[in-house]
Write a protein that holds these residues in place. Structure first.
Motif, PDB file in Angstrom:
ATOM      1  N   ASP A  74      -6.282   4.245  -6.111  1.00  0.00           N
ATOM      2  CA  ASP A  74      -5.931   5.460  -6.858  1.00  0.00           C
ATOM      3  C   ASP A  74      -4.427   5.687  -6.810  1.00  0.00           C
ATOM      4  O   ASP A  74      -3.853   5.930  -5.744  1.00  0.00           O
ATOM      5  CB  ASP A  74      -6.669   6.672  -6.271  1.00  0.00           C
ATOM      6  N   ALA A  75      -3.780   5.632  -7.960  1.00  0.00           N
ATOM      7  CA  ALA A  75      -2.332   5.798  -8.028  1.00  0.00           C
ATOM      8  C   ALA A  75      -1.884   7.186  -7.604  1.00  0.00           C
ATOM      9  O   ALA A  75      -0.747   7.363  -7.138  1.00  0.00           O
ATOM     10  CB  ALA A  75      -1.840   5.508  -9.455  1.00  0.00           C
ATOM     11  N   ARG A  76      -2.756   8.179  -7.741  1.00  0.00           N
ATOM     12  CA  ARG A  76      -2.404   9.550  -7.338  1.00  0.00           C
ATOM     13  C   ARG A  76      -2.214   9.667  -5.827  1.00  0.00           C
ATOM     14  O   ARG A  76      -1.586  10.624  -5.351  1.00  0.00           O
ATOM     15  CB  ARG A  76      -3.498  10.528  -7.794  1.00  0.00           C
ATOM     16  N   LEU A  77      -2.757   8.731  -5.094  1.00  0.00           N
ATOM     17  CA  LEU A  77      -2.666   8.754  -3.629  1.00  0.00           C
ATOM     18  C   LEU A  77      -1.557   7.869  -3.090  1.00  0.00           C
ATOM     19  O   LEU A  77      -1.474   7.649  -1.880  1.00  0.00           O
ATOM     20  CB  LEU A  77      -4.004   8.341  -3.007  1.00  0.00           C
ATOM     21  N   HIS A  78      -0.709   7.347  -3.955  1.00  0.00           N
ATOM     22  CA  HIS A  78       0.407   6.502  -3.516  1.00  0.00           C
ATOM     23  C   HIS A  78       1.589   7.382  -3.117  1.00  0.00           C
ATOM     24  O   HIS A  78       2.645   7.387  -3.751  1.00  0.00           O
ATOM     25  CB  HIS A  78       0.791   5.513  -4.612  1.00  0.00           C
ATOM     26  N   THR A  79       1.384   8.151  -2.051  1.00  0.00           N
ATOM     27  CA  THR A  79       2.399   9.050  -1.508  1.00  0.00           C
ATOM     28  C   THR A  79       2.576   8.734  -0.024  1.00  0.00           C
ATOM     29  O   THR A  79       1.719   8.068   0.584  1.00  0.00           O
ATOM     30  CB  THR A  79       1.976  10.512  -1.677  1.00  0.00           C
ATOM     31  N   PRO A  80       3.673   9.187   0.601  1.00  0.00           N
ATOM     32  CA  PRO A  80       3.874   8.912   2.037  1.00  0.00           C
ATOM     33  C   PRO A  80       2.717   9.375   2.909  1.00  0.00           C
ATOM     34  O   PRO A  80       2.329   8.676   3.850  1.00  0.00           O
ATOM     35  CB  PRO A  80       5.158   9.688   2.355  1.00  0.00           C
ATOM     36  N   MET A  81       2.156  10.543   2.615  1.00  0.00           N
ATOM     37  CA  MET A  81       1.052  11.073   3.422  1.00  0.00           C
ATOM     38  C   MET A  81      -0.124  10.104   3.460  1.00  0.00           C
ATOM     39  O   MET A  81      -0.675   9.803   4.536  1.00  0.00           O
ATOM     40  CB  MET A  81       0.598  12.417   2.853  1.00  0.00           C
ATOM     41  N   SER A 100       4.122   9.992  13.181  1.00  0.00           N
ATOM     42  CA  SER A 100       4.716   9.781  11.860  1.00  0.00           C
ATOM     43  C   SER A 100       4.084  10.681  10.812  1.00  0.00           C
ATOM     44  O   SER A 100       4.780  11.231   9.938  1.00  0.00           O
ATOM     45  CB  SER A 100       4.556   8.307  11.447  1.00  0.00           C
ATOM     46  N   MET A 101       2.767  10.861  10.901  1.00  0.00           N
ATOM     47  CA  MET A 101       2.078  11.750   9.967  1.00  0.00           C
ATOM     48  C   MET A 101       2.516  13.204  10.168  1.00  0.00           C
ATOM     49  O   MET A 101       2.663  13.965   9.202  1.00  0.00           O
ATOM     50  CB  MET A 101       0.565  11.617  10.156  1.00  0.00           C
ATOM     51  N   ALA A 102       2.747  13.590  11.436  1.00  0.00           N
ATOM     52  CA  ALA A 102       3.227  14.942  11.709  1.00  0.00           C
ATOM     53  C   ALA A 102       4.632  15.142  11.151  1.00  0.00           C
ATOM     54  O   ALA A 102       4.950  16.209  10.607  1.00  0.00           O
ATOM     55  CB  ALA A 102       3.219  15.203  13.217  1.00  0.00           C
ATOM     56  N   TYR A 103       5.480  14.122  11.260  1.00  0.00           N
ATOM     57  CA  TYR A 103       6.840  14.217  10.711  1.00  0.00           C
ATOM     58  C   TYR A 103       6.799  14.329   9.190  1.00  0.00           C
ATOM     59  O   TYR A 103       7.550  15.109   8.589  1.00  0.00           O
ATOM     60  CB  TYR A 103       7.660  12.996  11.126  1.00  0.00           C
ATOM     61  N   ASP A 104       5.907  13.564   8.572  1.00  0.00           N
ATOM     62  CA  ASP A 104       5.760  13.638   7.118  1.00  0.00           C
ATOM     63  C   ASP A 104       5.331  15.041   6.684  1.00  0.00           C
ATOM     64  O   ASP A 104       5.865  15.594   5.714  1.00  0.00           O
ATOM     65  CB  ASP A 104       4.729  12.596   6.660  1.00  0.00           C
ATOM     66  N   GLN A 105       4.375  15.627   7.404  1.00  0.00           N
ATOM     67  CA  GLN A 105       3.932  16.980   7.076  1.00  0.00           C
ATOM     68  C   GLN A 105       5.024  18.008   7.360  1.00  0.00           C
ATOM     69  O   GLN A 105       5.163  18.999   6.636  1.00  0.00           O
ATOM     70  CB  GLN A 105       2.666  17.315   7.872  1.00  0.00           C
ATOM     71  N   TYR A 106       5.816  17.772   8.403  1.00  0.00           N
ATOM     72  CA  TYR A 106       6.934  18.665   8.706  1.00  0.00           C
ATOM     73  C   TYR A 106       7.931  18.690   7.553  1.00  0.00           C
ATOM     74  O   TYR A 106       8.379  19.766   7.125  1.00  0.00           O
ATOM     75  CB  TYR A 106       7.615  18.207   9.990  1.00  0.00           C
ATOM     76  N   MET A 127      11.719  11.108   2.403  1.00  0.00           N
ATOM     77  CA  MET A 127      10.514  10.327   2.680  1.00  0.00           C
ATOM     78  C   MET A 127      10.287   9.272   1.596  1.00  0.00           C
ATOM     79  O   MET A 127       9.269   9.250   0.909  1.00  0.00           O
ATOM     80  CB  MET A 127       9.299  11.249   2.785  1.00  0.00           C
ATOM     81  N   GLY A 128      11.235   8.372   1.488  1.00  0.00           N
ATOM     82  CA  GLY A 128      11.102   7.275   0.534  1.00  0.00           C
ATOM     83  C   GLY A 128      10.329   6.111   1.132  1.00  0.00           C
ATOM     84  O   GLY A 128       9.927   6.128   2.302  1.00  0.00           O
ATOM     85  N   GLN A 129      10.130   5.078   0.323  1.00  0.00           N
ATOM     86  CA  GLN A 129       9.380   3.914   0.773  1.00  0.00           C
ATOM     87  C   GLN A 129      10.059   3.228   1.954  1.00  0.00           C
ATOM     88  O   GLN A 129       9.398   2.727   2.870  1.00  0.00           O
ATOM     89  CB  GLN A 129       9.220   2.922  -0.387  1.00  0.00           C
ATOM     90  N   GLY A 130      11.403   3.240   1.947  1.00  0.00           N
ATOM     91  CA  GLY A 130      12.138   2.581   3.023  1.00  0.00           C
ATOM     92  C   GLY A 130      11.892   3.233   4.376  1.00  0.00           C
ATOM     93  O   GLY A 130      11.639   2.534   5.376  1.00  0.00           O
ATOM     94  N   LEU A 131      11.953   4.560   4.441  1.00  0.00           N
ATOM     95  CA  LEU A 131      11.733   5.256   5.711  1.00  0.00           C
ATOM     96  C   LEU A 131      10.292   5.121   6.170  1.00  0.00           C
ATOM     97  O   LEU A 131      10.038   4.929   7.370  1.00  0.00           O
ATOM     98  CB  LEU A 131      12.097   6.738   5.556  1.00  0.00           C
ATOM     99  N   CYS A 132       9.349   5.204   5.247  1.00  0.00           N
ATOM    100  CA  CYS A 132       7.929   5.053   5.613  1.00  0.00           C
ATOM    101  C   CYS A 132       7.664   3.675   6.210  1.00  0.00           C
ATOM    102  O   CYS A 132       6.985   3.543   7.234  1.00  0.00           O
ATOM    103  CB  CYS A 132       7.046   5.287   4.396  1.00  0.00           C
ATOM    104  N   THR A 133       8.213   2.648   5.572  1.00  0.00           N
ATOM    105  CA  THR A 133       8.039   1.284   6.086  1.00  0.00           C
ATOM    106  C   THR A 133       8.710   1.133   7.447  1.00  0.00           C
ATOM    107  O   THR A 133       8.178   0.459   8.350  1.00  0.00           O
ATOM    108  CB  THR A 133       8.633   0.270   5.101  1.00  0.00           C
ATOM    109  N   LEU A 134       9.876   1.757   7.619  1.00  0.00           N
ATOM    110  CA  LEU A 134      10.582   1.695   8.902  1.00  0.00           C
ATOM    111  C   LEU A 134       9.771   2.345  10.006  1.00  0.00           C
ATOM    112  O   LEU A 134       9.662   1.797  11.121  1.00  0.00           O
ATOM    113  CB  LEU A 134      11.947   2.374   8.773  1.00  0.00           C
ATOM    114  N   LEU A 135       9.175   3.503   9.739  1.00  0.00           N
ATOM    115  CA  LEU A 135       8.364   4.194  10.741  1.00  0.00           C
ATOM    116  C   LEU A 135       7.154   3.361  11.149  1.00  0.00           C
ATOM    117  O   LEU A 135       6.801   3.292  12.339  1.00  0.00           O
ATOM    118  CB  LEU A 135       7.925   5.557  10.208  1.00  0.00           C
TER     119      LEU A 135
END
Length: 313
Positions: free
Chosen positions: A52-59, A117-123, A136-144
Motif C-alpha cells: 500500500d503506497a499510502r503506508l510508505h511513510t517513516p512511521m 526510533s518509533m518514539a522519535y518519529d512520533q515525537y 524524517m527523510g529516507q536517509g535518516l530513517c535508513t540511518l536509524l
C-alpha cells in the motif's frame, strides 16, 4: 563442583515450562497457535505496508522492521520449546545454546532500538509537525535502522564471546524454556565478574537508556497535546501514540521485572511467566495493537481484500 572437561563441550538441559506431563498436549497446541498467529500477523503487517503506497511513510517504515524483528524474536525460542514439548526431550547442544543466546540478545536489542526510533518519529510528528517531512527523510530513517542493527549485533556478539571463555560445572540444567544468559552464568565454574559487569553496562545502554528516551518523548507528547485546542486533535494524537505506549509498557515491564530489578525470592514459575510475557505474548499482541487501533492499517487491509476479490472473479 567438578569442572567440565574442556576437550568436549557440555550439553545443556532445558527444564522447560513448569507444567504437568498430562497437560503438555494442551500447552503445545496453545503455544503452537500463538506462534503461528504471531508469525502470520506480523508478516501481514509487513505485506500491507509494502503493497500500500499510502503506508510508505517513516512511521510504517519502522513498523515493518519492528514486525519482522518480532517474527524473528519469537522464532528464536518458541520452536525449540515446542519441539521439546512434543518429543519430551530437554537437551540442547552447547553450540545451539550459544547460538540461541546470540540471536535472543540481538533481536531483544533490536526491538529496544526500534521502539526508540518509533518514539522519535512520533515525537517529530507531534511536537514538530512543520519540520517533520524535512527531518524524517529516507536517509535518516535508513540511518536509524542501520545504527540499531549495528548496536544490537555488537551487544549480542560481546556477550557471546565472553560466554565462550567460561567453563561449566557438572550440573547443566537450565531452569528455563530457552538458554537465558543469567541462568547460564550461574552454571559456570569460572569467574563471571567481567560478564556481570558487561551485562550491567549493556543493560543500561540497551534497556534503560532507550526506555528513558521513550518516556521523555511521551512526556513531550503529553505537553504538546495539552496545548491542542480541539478535542479532535487530542484524540488523533492519543490514537497515534497510544498503541506504541501500550506495547512499550508490556514489553519493558516484563524485562525490567526480570533483569533490572529481579526479586531474590521470585520462584521459577514467576520468572517463567514473566519471560513468556515478553518473548511470546508481546510479539503476539503487536499485530492486533497496531492494526485494530490503526485506521490506516485497517484501510490497507480492506483495499487488499477488495483487490483479491477482484482478481478472483
Amino acid at each position: 563442583m567438578k569442572r567440565e572437561n574442556q576437550s568436549r563441550m557440555p550439553e545443556f538441559l532445558l527444564l522447560g515450562l513448569p507444567i504437568w506431563p498430562e497437560h503438555q498436549g494442551v500447552f503445545f497446541a496453545l503455544f503452537l497457535d500463538v506462534h503461528l498467529t504471531t508469525v502470520l500477523g506480523n508478516l501481514l503487517i509487513v505485506l500491507l505496508i509494502r503493497l500500500d503506497a499510502r503506508l510508505h511513510t517513516p512511521m510504517y517504515f519502522f513498523l515493518s522492521h519492528f514486525a519482522l524483528t518480532d517474527v524473528s524474536f519469537s522464532s528464536v525460542t518458541v520452536p525449540k520449546m515446542l519441539i521439546n514439548m512434543q518429543t519430551q526431550g530437554q537437551s540442547i547442544p552447547y553450540a545451539g545454546c550459544i547460538t540461541q543466546i546470540y540471536f535472543f540478545l540481538f533481536f531483544t536489542g533490536l526491538d529496544d532500538f526500534l521502539l526508540t526510533s518509533m518514539a522519535y518519529d512520533q515525537y517529530m510528528a507531534i511536537c514538530h509537525p512543520l519540520h517533520y517531512s524535512t527531518i524524517m527523510g529516507q536517509g535518516l530513517c535508513t540511518l536509524l535502522i542501520t545504527v540499531s542493527w549495528i548496536l544490537s549485533c555488537a551487544n549480542a556478539l560481546c556477550h557471546t564471546l565472553l560466554l565462550t571463555r567460561l567453563s561449566f560445572c557438572a550440573d547443566h540444567s537450565i531452569p528455563h524454556f530457552f538458554c537465558d544468559l543469567g541462568a547460564l552464568l550461574k552454571l559456570s565454574c569460572s569467574d563471571t565478574s567481567l560478564n556481570e559487569l558487561v551485562t550491567f553496562t549493556a543493560g543500561v545502554t540497551v534497556i534503560v537508556l532507550p526506555l528513558v528516551c521513550i518516556l521523555i518523548s511521551h512526556g513531550c507528547f503529553g505537553a504538546t497535546i495539552l496545548k491542542v485546542p480541539s478535542s479532535k486533535g487530542i484524540c488523533k494524537a492519543l490514537s497515534t501514540c497510544g498503541s506504541h505506549l501500550s506495547v512499550v509498557s508490556l514489553y519493558y515491564g516484563a524485562i525490567i521485572g526480570l533483569y533490572i530489578f529481579p526479586s531474590s525470592s521470585a520462584s521459577r514459575d514467576k520468572i517463567t511467566i514473566a519471560s513468556v510475557m515478553y518473548t511470546v505474548v508481546t510479539p503476539l499482541l503487536n499485530p492486533f495493537v497496531y492494526s485494530l487501533r490503526n485506521r490506516d492499517m485497517k484501510g490497507a487491509l480492506e483495499r487488499l481484500l477488495n483487490r483479491a476479490k477482484v482478481l478472483s472473479q
